[in-house]
Structure formats: structure tokens, C-alpha cells
Design an enzyme around this catalytic site. Structure first.
Site, PDB file in Angstrom:
ATOM      1  N   TYR A  10       0.815  -1.218   0.000  1.00  0.00           N
ATOM      2  CA  TYR A  10       0.000   0.000   0.000  1.00  0.00           C
ATOM      3  C   TYR A  10       0.851   1.273   0.000  1.00  0.00           C
ATOM      4  O   TYR A  10       0.322   2.372   0.090  1.00  0.00           O
ATOM      5  CB  TYR A  10      -0.907   0.035   1.233  1.00  0.00           C
ATOM      6  CG  TYR A  10      -2.114  -0.878   1.162  1.00  0.00           C
ATOM      7  CD1 TYR A  10      -1.966  -2.261   1.128  1.00  0.00           C
ATOM      8  CD2 TYR A  10      -3.400  -0.353   1.162  1.00  0.00           C
ATOM      9  CE1 TYR A  10      -3.067  -3.095   1.086  1.00  0.00           C
ATOM     10  CE2 TYR A  10      -4.511  -1.185   1.125  1.00  0.00           C
ATOM     11  CZ  TYR A  10      -4.345  -2.558   1.092  1.00  0.00           C
ATOM     12  OH  TYR A  10      -5.441  -3.378   1.060  1.00  0.00           O
ATOM     13  N   LYS A  16       4.560 -14.541   4.934  1.00  0.00           N
ATOM     14  CA  LYS A  16       4.749 -15.537   3.872  1.00  0.00           C
ATOM     15  C   LYS A  16       6.251 -15.647   3.636  1.00  0.00           C
ATOM     16  O   LYS A  16       6.737 -15.585   2.516  1.00  0.00           O
ATOM     17  CB  LYS A  16       3.985 -15.102   2.612  1.00  0.00           C
ATOM     18  CG  LYS A  16       3.870 -16.154   1.539  1.00  0.00           C
ATOM     19  CD  LYS A  16       3.025 -17.366   1.921  1.00  0.00           C
ATOM     20  CE  LYS A  16       3.214 -18.482   0.923  1.00  0.00           C
ATOM     21  NZ  LYS A  16       2.557 -19.734   1.297  1.00  0.00           N
ATOM     22  N   ASP A  68      -1.404 -18.490   4.248  1.00  0.00           N
ATOM     23  CA  ASP A  68      -2.362 -19.479   3.732  1.00  0.00           C
ATOM     24  C   ASP A  68      -2.839 -20.403   4.854  1.00  0.00           C
ATOM     25  O   ASP A  68      -4.035 -20.656   5.018  1.00  0.00           O
ATOM     26  CB  ASP A  68      -1.758 -20.274   2.553  1.00  0.00           C
ATOM     27  CG  ASP A  68      -0.340 -20.775   2.801  1.00  0.00           C
ATOM     28  OD1 ASP A  68       0.259 -20.410   3.836  1.00  0.00           O
ATOM     29  OD2 ASP A  68       0.162 -21.544   1.967  1.00  0.00           O
ATOM     30  N   ASP A  82      -5.481  -7.003   5.737  1.00  0.00           N
ATOM     31  CA  ASP A  82      -6.702  -6.629   5.021  1.00  0.00           C
ATOM     32  C   ASP A  82      -7.569  -7.862   4.787  1.00  0.00           C
ATOM     33  O   ASP A  82      -8.769  -7.877   5.089  1.00  0.00           O
ATOM     34  CB  ASP A  82      -6.307  -5.982   3.679  1.00  0.00           C
ATOM     35  CG  ASP A  82      -7.507  -5.616   2.825  1.00  0.00           C
ATOM     36  OD1 ASP A  82      -8.492  -5.096   3.383  1.00  0.00           O
ATOM     37  OD2 ASP A  82      -7.460  -5.854   1.599  1.00  0.00           O
ATOM     38  N   ASP A 105     -11.295  -9.341   6.990  1.00  0.00           N
ATOM     39  CA  ASP A 105     -12.618  -9.653   6.426  1.00  0.00           C
ATOM     40  C   ASP A 105     -13.047 -11.063   6.844  1.00  0.00           C
ATOM     41  O   ASP A 105     -14.199 -11.293   7.197  1.00  0.00           O
ATOM     42  CB  ASP A 105     -12.597  -9.583   4.895  1.00  0.00           C
ATOM     43  CG  ASP A 105     -12.910  -8.187   4.356  1.00  0.00           C
ATOM     44  OD1 ASP A 105     -12.624  -7.204   5.075  1.00  0.00           O
ATOM     45  OD2 ASP A 105     -13.421  -8.074   3.233  1.00  0.00           O
TER      46      ASP A 105
HETATM   47  C1  IPM Z   1     -10.152  -1.777   4.176  1.00  0.00           C
HETATM   48  C2  IPM Z   1     -10.498  -1.593   2.709  1.00  0.00           C
HETATM   49  C3  IPM Z   1      -9.455  -0.685   2.057  1.00  0.00           C
HETATM   50  C4  IPM Z   1      -8.108  -1.358   2.228  1.00  0.00           C
HETATM   51  C5  IPM Z   1      -9.741  -0.339   0.575  1.00  0.00           C
HETATM   52  C6  IPM Z   1     -11.067   0.368   0.413  1.00  0.00           C
HETATM   53  C7  IPM Z   1      -8.641   0.480  -0.053  1.00  0.00           C
HETATM   54  O1  IPM Z   1     -10.578  -2.841   2.087  1.00  0.00           O
HETATM   55  O2  IPM Z   1     -10.140  -0.783   4.909  1.00  0.00           O
HETATM   56  O3  IPM Z   1      -9.904  -2.909   4.587  1.00  0.00           O
HETATM   57  O4  IPM Z   1      -7.736  -2.231   1.441  1.00  0.00           O
HETATM   58  O5  IPM Z   1      -7.417  -1.005   3.167  1.00  0.00           O
HETATM   59 MG    MG Z   2     -10.425  -4.502   3.448  1.00  0.00          MG
END
Ligand code: IPM
Ligand code: MG
Length: 340
Positions: A131, A178, A211, A235, A239
């Protein structure tokens, strides 16, 4: 009065953020709420500038920011970089703190009851890795076009995120990388991890390749306390952890600068364009992000009261359709406030 800035953003961002700010107002705290509702994709489409320098200064001058979500199919990826990633990187919000705790047994997607009660935190490095925006394109538009995104890992960046992870752990720290395939950055993370681990004999220390970490999170998330990872792996795993804890709609996060104390708080869900404008988005992610925000401002009891109210509303089934309820975003927010 403490000023906080609010960036509702796009998609379901404004709907859920409204519930977050209503909840803060219901608490009657000495907060002055400065809403930047022009920071969105519409403005970017018209001006190519999503977050002006003035807006940036307003955010920086405030004590903290509550953000909804940014993104829109009509705009390019420069847009998210101009808003979210600019704030994270320029305000050096190097910690992305993403707690995942199961709210109610019925919300777990897991088959085995004993594996359901996830209670962990993903600590995501938030300013480096893939990033960092370092890279470029060579021979653009030819058959030999070459796109580079450089994975940046600095000793400073890796050490400080590991320090933060260890500072909040109560049971264990698992570092995810990794390093079996990604050599140079992997070795740096490994070396820093070993050094910090040796200073914390009280904690159980584990390491997983990303993984295997994904597999083990699904197999039995209860084994994890703090998981620390680079920007990309954090990231993805956050999720996954959010879904294990009751759904992406419920998940909150804090982007923090450990030195200045400034924080940017946002639900982990994105803009959810498929349900935007329908009034059915889950407000819990935003409401719990608002709770994290006030907690960092010192309102510990109030933050806990918000979390308790969310638990009671979930227990009572006073929730939006994604959690099996029938309430609208507004009514689900109001139900939580009624339990405050
Ligand atoms: C998050 C989102 C962001 C990220 C995107 C929208 C750029 O997925 O905050 O997790 O990847 O950081
Ligand atoms: Mg995200």
C-alpha cells in the site's frame, strides 16, 4: 468541546454513519461533530479532488475522525488513495486495529459449536507493504507493459506494529507472513518478531504462513488472541475474521497513530453498492467504530455502554436483514440507542 470530523463517503457510508453520529449524540458527550459530507465520489467526479487540502487540515485539526466508506464504480482507484490511503499514510496511522468477537452463537457460520466463540484482534500494519504507493509502469501500452508495486517493509514500521501487537495481547501473539516465499521482507519480519518475542516470555508466541492462517482461522478461530500481519494479509484476514464474528456488517476498526493519539475509525465493510440507498444496511459496524472512537478519547464507560446495547439488540433480534432481522438501518440504530 472536543471536535471530531465525520466523513460519510459513498454507498451505504452516509446511512450507517448517520446512525454512528446519532448514537454519539444520544450519549450527550462534549463533542462537536464536524461533518465533511462533500468528501465523496460525486465531488471527485466533478473536481478530480476528493479531499482538498482544507478538508485534510480540518481532519488533522480534529481529535479523531469517523469514516463511513469510500468507493464508487464510476471512479478510478485514485479516489480511494486520495481519501482513505492518504489519511492513513500522511497522518501516519500505522496501526489498523480490527477486533473480531462473536456477538451471538446464531451468527457464526461454523458447524462446530466449540469453535464458534472467536475473540481476537487483527493488528494490521497500515502504512507500508503493497500500500506504500512505491512502483510504476514501464513500457506502458505495449505488449511488454510492466507494472510494479513495491512491497515496502522498514525496520521502523515492522518494529512498531509488532510492539503494538504485543502491548495489547493478553494470551498470545501470532505473526502471519509468507516468509517461506517472500524472502527479504519475510526475513525482516521474522528477525523483529524473534527479538520482540524474547522480551515477552509471559505470552504464547506462534507464527503462521498466511495461507495456513486462513485455514486455521476457519478450522478453529478460538485459538487466536492477537494476530499481527502486514497491510495486505491484515486486510484479507480481517474480512475473514469479521465474517466469523457475525458478519462484515458488524465489524469495526480503528486506524491509529500510536504517537499522536489521532485515530480514524471506520466499519470494516465497504460501500456495499448492491444495497446502498435501500435503508437496510447494518449500522452496527459504524456504531461500534464510534464506540472505539470515544473509548480512545477517554469515554471508556460510554463505549462499553454502546457495546452492551449492541449485544442486547442482537440478542433480541432487533437487527437488519443481514443478521436475520427485519429492521431498517434507522430502526436498528434506534433499537440500540433504546438499550443505552
Ligand atoms: C479496508 C479496505 C481498504 C483497504 C480499501 C477500500 C482500499 O478494504 O479498509 O480494509 O484495502 O485497506
Ligand atoms: Mg479490506
Amino acid at each position: 468541546m472536543t471536535t471530531i470530523t465525520v466523513i460519510p463517503g459513498d454507498g451505504i457510508g452516509p446511512e450507517v454513519t448517520h446512525q454512528g453520529t446519532e448514537t454519539l449524540e444520544a450519549l450527550g458527550l462534549a463533542l462537536d461533530i464536524d461533518v465533511l459530507d462533500h468528501v465523496n465520489a460525486e465531488t471527485y467526479l466533478q473536481t478530480r479532488t476528493a479531499l482538498s487540502d482544507d478538508d485534510f487540515a480540518r481532519v488533522r485539526a480534529s481529535a479523531s475522525t469517523l469514516l463511513g466508506a469510500v468507493g464508487d464504480a464510476r471512479v478510478d482507484s485514485d479516489y480511494a488513495r486520495q481519501v482513505l490511503l492518504r489519511l492513513r499514510i500522511e497522518l501516519d496511522l500505522f496501526v489498523n486495529y480490527r477486533p473480531a468477537r462473536l456477538f451471538h452463537d446464531r451468527l457464526s457460520p461454523l458447524r462446530q459449536p466449540e469453535h464458534r466463540p472467536i475473540d481476537c484482534v487483527i493488528v494490521r500494519e497500515n502504512t507500508e507493504g503493497l500500500y506504500s504507493q512505491a512502483g510504476g509502469v514501464l513500457r506502458s501500452g505495449t505488449e511488454h507493459e510492466t507494472a510494479l508495486d513495491v512491497d515496502i517493509n522498514t525496520f521502523h514500521g515492522v518494529s512498531r506494529i509488532l510492539d503494538f501487537a504485543f502491548s495489547i495481547a493478553t494470551r498470545s501473539v501470532c505473526m502471519v507472513d509468507k516468509s517461506n516465499a517472500v524472502r527479504h521482507g519475510g526475513q525482516l519480519w521474522q528477525r523483529c518478531f524473534q527479538e520482540i518475542s524474547s522480551r515477552h516470555p509471559e505470552l504464547e508466541i506462534t507464527h503462521e504462513y498466511v495461507d495456513a492462517a486462513a485455514m486455521k482461522l476457519v478450522a478453529d478461530p478460538t485459538r487466536f488472541d492477537v494476530i499481527v500481519a502486514n497491510n495486505s494479509y491484515g486486510d484479507i484476514l480481517s474480512d475473514l475474521a469479521a465474517e466469523l464474528a457475525g458478519g462484515l456488517g458488524t465489524s469495526a476498526s480503528a486506524n491509529i497513530n500510536g504517537a499522536t493519539g489521532f485515530g480514524l475509525f471506520e466499519p470494516v465493510h465497504g460501500t456495499a453498492p448492491d444495497i446502498a440507498g435501500q435503508g437496510i444496511a447494518n449500522p452496527i459496524g459504524s456504531i461500534l467504530s464510534a464506540a472505539l472512537l470515544i473509548e480512545r478519547l477517554g469515554y471508556t464507560a460510554e463505549a462499553q455502554a454502546v457495546r452492551n446495547a449492541v449485544n442486547v439488540a442482537i440478542e433480541a433480534g432487533q437487527v437488519t436483514p443481514d443478521l436475520g432481522g427485519q429492521l431498517s438501518t434507522k430502526d436498528a440504530g434506534a433499537a440500540i440507542r433504546a438499550h443505552l
